[in-house]
Design an enzyme around this catalytic site. Structure first.
Site, PDB file in Angstrom:
ATOM      1  N   TYR A  36      37.443  17.873  -1.448  1.00  0.00           N
ATOM      2  CA  TYR A  36      37.055  17.272  -0.167  1.00  0.00           C
ATOM      3  C   TYR A  36      38.307  16.805   0.563  1.00  0.00           C
ATOM      4  O   TYR A  36      38.928  15.819   0.204  1.00  0.00           O
ATOM      5  CB  TYR A  36      36.112  16.087  -0.383  1.00  0.00           C
ATOM      6  CG  TYR A  36      34.824  16.428  -1.091  1.00  0.00           C
ATOM      7  CD1 TYR A  36      34.350  17.741  -1.149  1.00  0.00           C
ATOM      8  CD2 TYR A  36      34.084  15.442  -1.719  1.00  0.00           C
ATOM      9  CE1 TYR A  36      33.184  18.042  -1.804  1.00  0.00           C
ATOM     10  CE2 TYR A  36      32.895  15.736  -2.372  1.00  0.00           C
ATOM     11  CZ  TYR A  36      32.454  17.035  -2.418  1.00  0.00           C
ATOM     12  OH  TYR A  36      31.285  17.330  -3.076  1.00  0.00           O
ATOM     13  N   HIS A 103      33.030  21.423 -10.795  1.00  0.00           N
ATOM     14  CA  HIS A 103      32.392  21.618  -9.495  1.00  0.00           C
ATOM     15  C   HIS A 103      31.624  22.937  -9.407  1.00  0.00           C
ATOM     16  O   HIS A 103      30.531  23.002  -8.852  1.00  0.00           O
ATOM     17  CB  HIS A 103      33.467  21.569  -8.396  1.00  0.00           C
ATOM     18  CG  HIS A 103      32.988  21.052  -7.088  1.00  0.00           C
ATOM     19  ND1 HIS A 103      33.830  20.503  -6.155  1.00  0.00           N
ATOM     20  CD2 HIS A 103      31.755  21.007  -6.540  1.00  0.00           C
ATOM     21  CE1 HIS A 103      33.138  20.126  -5.092  1.00  0.00           C
ATOM     22  NE2 HIS A 103      31.885  20.439  -5.303  1.00  0.00           N
ATOM     23  N   GLY A 185      19.127  16.307   3.627  1.00  0.00           N
ATOM     24  CA  GLY A 185      19.308  17.640   4.194  1.00  0.00           C
ATOM     25  C   GLY A 185      20.502  17.746   5.106  1.00  0.00           C
ATOM     26  O   GLY A 185      20.437  18.352   6.178  1.00  0.00           O
ATOM     27  N   ARG A 186      21.636  17.152   4.693  1.00  0.00           N
ATOM     28  CA  ARG A 186      22.865  17.162   5.493  1.00  0.00           C
ATOM     29  C   ARG A 186      22.615  16.587   6.891  1.00  0.00           C
ATOM     30  O   ARG A 186      23.171  17.045   7.878  1.00  0.00           O
ATOM     31  CB  ARG A 186      23.436  18.560   5.566  1.00  0.00           C
ATOM     32  CG  ARG A 186      23.914  19.058   4.214  1.00  0.00           C
ATOM     33  CD  ARG A 186      24.556  20.424   4.287  1.00  0.00           C
ATOM     34  NE  ARG A 186      25.209  20.725   3.017  1.00  0.00           N
ATOM     35  CZ  ARG A 186      24.576  21.154   1.937  1.00  0.00           C
ATOM     36  NH1 ARG A 186      23.289  21.363   1.973  1.00  0.00           N
ATOM     37  NH2 ARG A 186      25.228  21.387   0.814  1.00  0.00           N
ATOM     38  N   GLY A 187      21.751  15.594   6.931  1.00  0.00           N
ATOM     39  CA  GLY A 187      21.489  14.897   8.180  1.00  0.00           C
ATOM     40  C   GLY A 187      20.269  15.373   8.925  1.00  0.00           C
ATOM     41  O   GLY A 187      19.698  14.637   9.739  1.00  0.00           O
ATOM     42  N   GLY A 191      16.031  13.451  11.458  1.00  0.00           N
ATOM     43  CA  GLY A 191      15.408  13.637  12.776  1.00  0.00           C
ATOM     44  C   GLY A 191      16.328  13.310  13.927  1.00  0.00           C
ATOM     45  O   GLY A 191      15.900  13.319  15.090  1.00  0.00           O
TER      46      GLY A 191
END
Length: 310
Positions: A36, A103, A185-187, A191
């Site tokens: 990362y 990983h 869900g990755r943002g 919503g």
């Protein structure tokens, strides 16, 4: 905070404040990886948690390496894993890594060799526990017979449920923890995300599930979460996290955020108790449109020894 989403919005000082607030809220597991950034997130976490080491556990990963073209490759060679561990220890500022995870499995290296090298790091006191991410059930059984797995890590959310079929039952049977990444869900399941909000360098731009047509179709999933949330005075993101927590006592969702507001919202999901009606409604939401690309086939085998610097 350091990789993948909206690079223009990155702010290390704000991220450090968020991490500090997370500790105040009782969050005591922080997950990162040398890939990362690469490397920058481990440095960030090391700075942020320096004053809290007796209160927290740090999990990091090795074996996934950034390539010059912006993609990733795998390197499971024992000598590489050993050097990667030394780099992570230095960047995190710790004497031992609480949970060190492979990983991705490198198909070019016998898995027993990779796992054996990691178990040697435990014997040497540089690592306390081992984990693995996105391995098959057969691979889990192989490495678990060599040295015990403490935790596995897979994506798990309302719209990504494939690990429920075999991986989670295996983990439960063997007393292994399950780290559920991207539970919101990755943002998207919050919503609050629209396709035109994503920056050009945002990794989600390359994901079919975040194409504009797919996002519009998948809106039905968010609407279903909103309906459940309304019964509790909660948010769709909180419902998504609470649903993950119902999957088992060994399941630990690890949502990520860069903002205090969303951190506090996420943390409050632990107090949300979903009813049988809620779970029924969530289980009957439509399947997500758009194939996810975040699986084993996305990563080619690659050796990038220079990435051990930093």
């Amino acid at each position: 905070m350091s990789h993948g989403y909206g690079p223009k919005e990155r702010d290390d000082d704000e991220s450090i404040r968020v991490i500090g607030r997370a500790v105040e809220l009782g969050i005591d597991l922080f997950d990162t990886a040398d890939a990362y950034g690469p490397f920058s997130n481990e440095r960030l976490l090391g700075r942020a948690l320096a004053a809290h080491r007796d209160q927290v556990r740090i999990a990091t990963k090795c074996g996934l390496v950034a390539r010059p073209d912006g993609r990733f490759g795998r390197n499971g060679r024992p000598d590489y894993l050993r050097s990667a561990c030394e780099g992570s220890l230095r960047r995190l500022g710790v004497e031992a890594i609480d949970l060190y995870q492979l990983h991705r499995v490198d198909p070019a290296v016998p898995l027993a060799e990779s796992w054996g090298a990691l178990s040697d790091l435990v014997s040497e006191g540089k690592v306390r526990r081992l984990g693995i991410s996105h391995a098959t059930r057969e691979e889990l059984e192989q490495v678990h017979s060599i040295f015990p797995i403490t935790a596995v890590q897979y994506e798990l959310s309302v719209w990504v449920t494939h690990s429920l079929d075999d991986i989670l039952p295996w983990a439960r049977k063997n007393g292994v923890g399950f780290l559920a990444f991207a539970p919101i869900g990755r943002g998207y399941l919050s919503g609050r995300l629209e396709h035109d909000q994503l920056e050009a360098d945002d990794s989600r731009k390359r994901d079919p599930r975040f194409a504009s047509d797919a996002m519009r179709t998948n809106h039905a999933i968010v609407q279903g979460l909103r309906k459940v949330a309304a019964r509790h005075g909660a948010t769709p993101a909180q419902v998504a996290i609470a649903w993950t927590l119902t999957r088992g006592d060994n399941v630990v969702p690890i949502p990520g955020t860069r903002h205090l507001r969303w951190l506090e919202e996420n943390a409050a999901a632990v107090d949300l108790r979903l009813t049988e009606e809620d779970l029924h409604d969530i289980d009957n939401l439509p399947a997500a449109t758009g194939e996810m690309i975040w699986d084993r086939t996305r990563f080619a085998t690659s050796e990038v020894p220079e990435m051990t610097r930093g």
